[in-house]
Design a protein around this motif. Structure first.
Motif, PDB file in Angstrom:
ATOM      1  N   ALA A   1       0.825  -1.206   0.000  1.00 23.97           N
ATOM      2  CA  ALA A   1       0.000   0.000   0.000  1.00 23.97           C
ATOM      3  C   ALA A   1       0.858   1.253   0.000  1.00 23.97           C
ATOM      4  N   MET A   2       1.966   1.216   0.727  1.00 30.44           N
ATOM      5  CA  MET A   2       2.837   2.396   0.764  1.00 30.44           C
ATOM      6  C   MET A   2       3.510   2.611  -0.585  1.00 30.44           C
ATOM      7  N   GLY A   3       3.890   1.547  -1.256  1.00 28.96           N
ATOM      8  CA  GLY A   3       4.474   1.699  -2.585  1.00 28.96           C
ATOM      9  C   GLY A   3       3.512   2.381  -3.541  1.00 28.96           C
ATOM     10  N   ARG A   4       2.248   2.028  -3.453  1.00 22.13           N
ATOM     11  CA  ARG A   4       1.252   2.671  -4.314  1.00 22.13           C
ATOM     12  C   ARG A   4       1.064   4.138  -3.923  1.00 22.13           C
ATOM     13  N   ALA A   5       1.122   4.407  -2.624  1.00 24.47           N
ATOM     14  CA  ALA A   5       0.978   5.792  -2.169  1.00 24.47           C
ATOM     15  C   ALA A   5       2.148   6.644  -2.661  1.00 24.47           C
ATOM     16  N   VAL A   6       3.352   6.078  -2.682  1.00 19.17           N
ATOM     17  CA  VAL A   6       4.510   6.829  -3.176  1.00 19.17           C
ATOM     18  C   VAL A   6       4.355   7.107  -4.669  1.00 19.17           C
ATOM     19  N   ASP A   7       3.828   6.160  -5.417  1.00 14.69           N
ATOM     20  CA  ASP A   7       3.574   6.399  -6.850  1.00 14.69           C
ATOM     21  C   ASP A   7       2.635   7.594  -7.019  1.00 14.69           C
ATOM     22  N   ARG A   8       1.588   7.637  -6.218  1.00 13.55           N
ATOM     23  CA  ARG A   8       0.650   8.763  -6.300  1.00 13.55           C
ATOM     24  C   ARG A   8       1.333  10.071  -5.894  1.00 13.55           C
ATOM     25  N   ALA A   9       2.167  10.013  -4.866  1.00 19.20           N
ATOM     26  CA  ALA A   9       2.859  11.219  -4.408  1.00 19.20           C
ATOM     27  C   ALA A   9       3.824  11.729  -5.473  1.00 19.20           C
ATOM     28  N   GLU A  10       4.486  10.818  -6.183  1.00 19.12           N
ATOM     29  CA  GLU A  10       5.420  11.243  -7.230  1.00 19.12           C
ATOM     30  C   GLU A  10       4.677  11.929  -8.375  1.00 19.12           C
ATOM     31  N   ARG A  11       3.500  11.416  -8.731  1.00 19.69           N
ATOM     32  CA  ARG A  11       2.709  12.064  -9.778  1.00 19.69           C
ATOM     33  C   ARG A  11       2.226  13.431  -9.294  1.00 19.69           C
TER      34      ARG A  11
END
Length: 344
Positions: A174-184
């Motif tokens: 879940a955190m990996g997906r959150a980081v993807d969103r944060a990078e975008r």
């Protein structure tokens, strides 16, 4: 290493001291040499090192420990070695010699193992029998007083390391997906930055300050950050002005320790340098040197050149007391400090 700015524990005997050591360090030592420093009749500091391994020179940790203890303004010390006599005796002897060379009085030197202790300085069978003196830390008033005061002694150093270990399983995914969103989100923010904002520096700092303040507010209310908030915060903390803003607002308060421990454990490996260093700083300010050390180990394993982690690691290894740097980093780097009162 740990300062002892905690509720007072009354130590009247070697057994009491043995019972107190885990609470001074934060965990029960094993295969270790520990030095408990005193000024007058008060314990002021405790430092620990691993017992030297086969072929290691026992003078290396001994010289280091003596130097650290001397820098605390100590007048005397007791040395405790935990483990088999074949490993403990040369380590304790080396530490005793180094303390004497630093003009510190050695009050006692003990070997502790399997529920018994032996003194290297006493050979009177009446008080120090050859078979060792049994002790029971569970029955000690020191242990009871420490627990009543809310102090914790973990089973070993590995248990302390677990407290800063990364979460795995679904939480990590879940955190990996959150980081993807944060990078975008970050990319979109920088694209939309004003043309006058060269490389988006001011925009980044403004977003970072807002994220740090929001995290601190949530922590004060006893609330946990969401995955998206942790991802956004850790991404912005890679910008040094944002990291420094968070650093200036971090001290040894329980809420600081709670916030940065949670963020460190949830952060992606590439993003742990800032939150891990901030946790180490908060732990050092709180007198929890062992917690600071394991946080820095995580950071430096992943980011061996991270300057703040290296600086804090040096402070810990040299045993610099937090009181010597009250107000840092707000007042400037070590050596260029103006004293101010520690924040409550």
């Amino acid at each position: 290493m740990a300062r002892t700015d905690r509720p007072r524990l009354t130590v009247r005997s070697p057994a009491d001291l043995i019972a107190a050591v885990p609470y001074l360090l934060g965990f029960h030592p094993a295969d270790s040499v520990v030095v408990v420093a005193m000024r007058g009749r008060r314990i002021i500091f405790a430092a620990r090192a691993d017992l030297p391994g086969p072929g290691d020179d026992p003078l290396d940790p001994a010289t280091h420990l003596a130097g650290v203890i001397a820098r605390q303004g100590a007048e005397s010390a007791t040395v405790l070695g935990y483990g088999d006599a074949s490993r403990v005796t040369p380590a304790v002897d080396a530490v005793r010699g180094s303390l004497a060379a630093a003009e510190l009085t050695v009050l006692d030197a003990l070997r502790v193992t399997d529920g018994r202790y032996w003194s290297y300085l006493c050979d009177e069978p009446a008080c120090c029998p050859p078979e060792g003196t049994p002790y029971d830390t569970g029955a000690s008033e020191v242990s009871a007083a420490a627990v009543f005061a809310g102090q914790v002694a973990l089973p070993d150093r590995a248990a302390l390391t677990t407290q800063v270990a990364p979460f795995g399983g679904p939480a990590r995914v879940a955190m990996g997906r959150a980081v993807d969103r944060a990078e975008r989100r970050l990319a979109a923010m920088l694209v939309g930055a004003p043309e006058a904002d060269l490389l988006g520096g001011r925009t980044l700092r403004r977003a970072g300050v807002d994220a740090v303040r929001a995290a601190l507010r949530r922590c004060r209310r006893g609330e946990r950050l969401t995955d998206d908030e942790v991802a956004w915060l850790t991404l912005l903390l890679t910008h040094l002005p944002v990291r420094d803003h968070a650093w200036e607002r971090t001290d040894g308060r329980e809420r600081d320790l709670a916030l940065w421990t949670d963020v460190l454990r949830r952060a992606e490996r590439d993003l742990i340098a800032a939150p891990g260093s901030l946790l180490a700083f908060a732990a050092w300010r709180a007198g929890q040197g062992a917690l600071a050390a394991v946080a820095l180990e995580r950071v430096l394993e992943a980011h061996p050149d991270y300057s703040l982690a290296l600086l804090l690691d040096d402070l810990l290894r040299r045993g610099v007391p937090p009181s010597q740097l009250d107000g840092w980093p707000t007042t400037g780097p070590p050596g260029v400090l103006r004293r101010r009162s520690r924040r409550a």
